[in-house]
Design a protein around this motif. Structure first.
Motif, short mmCIF file in Angstrom:
data_model
loop_
_atom_site.label_atom_id
_atom_site.label_comp_id
_atom_site.label_asym_id
_atom_site.label_seq_id
_atom_site.Cartn_x
_atom_site.Cartn_y
_atom_site.Cartn_z
N ALA A 1 -22.22 -18.25 -14.99
CA ALA A 1 -21.53 -16.99 -15.28
C ALA A 1 -20.85 -16.43 -14.03
O ALA A 1 -19.71 -15.93 -14.09
N GLN A 2 -21.51 -16.54 -12.88
CA GLN A 2 -20.91 -16.04 -11.64
C GLN A 2 -19.73 -16.91 -11.21
O GLN A 2 -18.76 -16.41 -10.64
N VAL A 3 -19.78 -18.20 -11.48
CA VAL A 3 -18.63 -19.07 -11.23
C VAL A 3 -17.42 -18.58 -12.01
O VAL A 3 -16.32 -18.43 -11.46
N TYR A 4 -17.62 -18.30 -13.29
CA TYR A 4 -16.51 -17.81 -14.10
C TYR A 4 -16.00 -16.46 -13.59
O TYR A 4 -14.78 -16.20 -13.62
N ALA A 5 -16.90 -15.61 -13.14
CA ALA A 5 -16.49 -14.31 -12.61
C ALA A 5 -15.62 -14.48 -11.36
O ALA A 5 -14.57 -13.83 -11.22
N LEU A 6 -16.03 -15.35 -10.44
CA LEU A 6 -15.25 -15.57 -9.22
C LEU A 6 -13.90 -16.20 -9.56
O LEU A 6 -12.88 -15.87 -8.93
#
Length: 391
Positions: A117-122
């Motif tokens: 999820a944090q990968v997609y956010a970045l």
């Protein structure tokens, strides 16, 4: 300063691609580099062009930080010590335009879902990002039930890590357990063309890399599958790791200060170069967002600090100040990482490659500008693009 334009033309750039190309002009459109050459490209007046004369400043590919706790690390001294997620500007202000996120000690309150999820956010904020599945322990935390299927079916997941060995915080994996995970990584690489490496956290234990050396002797798993990190934390460990590069392993130096028994990051790189080991098999990462704990002999935490990507960038400038040339050390921060992780559009400045770049100041002791995927994040030393919740 606008963060985007239809075209960007960088004139009189001293290009390191990482090889030193000399003064060139660079044309960028969207997220890609269209042209690198001595001639000025002729563009129609109807096009929107941001033209910048760099007057001979050095232009480099953006750094790749392939070991960063994007969801935050820590938690080794209670819940209050869990580091929050790393914001966008902590990467781009350091010249990092690509990251690979992972889990460490805490693969319980954090999991593969939160990292993805944090990968997609970045990515939504303009950074190139991927991640590992798993963490310190076995059985590994996964999304699909196995590390192989995570790599095969989940696009941002490119490898496994950081699985801990020779560390009191590890799950004390046996040889058979280790090679089963490594075999899944290798097969996933064959199926997908992704990195498929087993990124190994090395602790202070005297066993060092004995499990990896045994795997290379007793199995058919290719050496490139095993990717140990933190190898500069002990001198004996570093010497052992350097020998593995001659067998085909990539090794990773961590950009934090070590204790009296280790090599400081710049010292480790210089030692590696002086000993004539394969220069295409060495990388450096920050451990950004992760904690830097110190333990006594009973395994009790005595103090804690936290790493950032700026530590990695500081090592780059330290090496320049010590007389190393840009083109000699730059691959450790860019091209070598891209080659290991099978990221063909990263780690170099090339036509049709991604427009990720760093512009150094005239003295080559700081960063003037940072571009990620064709958009300026830092310009004239000012951070002009920040993450969604940054002040």
């Amino acid at each position: 300063m606008s963060t985007s334009s239809q075209f960007t033309l960088l004139r009189n750039a001293n290009v390191f691609a990482p090889a030193a190309l000399g003064l060139k002009n660079i044309l960028i459109c969207g997220k890609k580099i269209l042209y690198i050459g001595e001639d000025l490209p002729q563009l129609s007046d109807c096009l929107t062009v941001q033209e910048i004369d760099l007057t001979g400043k050095a232009v480099l590919p953006g750094f790749i930080d392939a070991h960063t706790h994007i969801t935050g690390g820590g938690g080794e001294a209670g819940f209050a010590t869990r580091v929050p997620p790393v914001p966008l500007s902590h990467f781009t202000s350091a010249g990092v335009t690509s990251v690979v996120g992972l889990l460490g000690t805490d693969d319980v309150t954090r999991n593969t879902q939160s990292v993805v999820a944090q990968v997609y956010a970045l990515r939504e904020e303009g950074l190139s990002a991927w991640c590992y599945t798993g963490g310190y322990h076995l059985p590994p935390t996964t999304l699909t039930g196995s590390v192989k299927s995570d790599i095969v079916f989940i696009e941002p997941v490119i490898a496994v890590g950081e699985l801990a060995i020779s560390d009191h915080r590890s799950s004390q994996p046996t040889f058979d357990e280790l090679i089963k995970v490594a075999a899944e990584c290798h097969v996933a690489r064959l199926m997908t063309g992704k990195a498929g490496v087993l990124h190994l956290h090395l602790g202070d234990g005297e066993r060092g890399l004995s499990l990896v050396r045994r795997a290379l002797q007793e199995t058919e798993i290719p050496a490139r599958t095993f990717n140990p990190t933190h190898v500069n934390r002990r001198r004996a460990l570093f010497e052992e790791a350097c020998e593995l590069t001659q067998k085909g392993c990539w090794i990773d130096i961590t950009a934090f200060e070590t204790g009296p028994d280790g090599y400081e990051p710049d010292e480790a790189i210089l030692h590696f170069l002086e000993q004539g080991f394969p220069t295409d098999k060495l990388t450096i990462s920050s451990d950004g967002g992760g904690c830097l704990p110190c333990f006594n002999q009973q395994g009790e935490l005595t103090k804690m600090d936290f790493a950032t990507s700026k530590a990695m960038t500081a090592i780059f400038f330290q090496l320049l100040q010590q007389g190393q040339s840009i083109d000699k050390i730059l691959p450790f921060f860019s091209q070598n990482v891209a080659n290991l992780l099978q990221l063909p559009n990263k780690g170099q400045l090339t036509v049709n490659g991604d427009a990720d770049l760093i512009v150094l100041n005239t003295k080559q002791d700081d960063i003037d500008h940072v571009m990620a995927l064709g958009r300026w994040h830092k310009f004239n030393g000012e951070q002009i693009k920040k993450g969604t919740f940054e002040v």
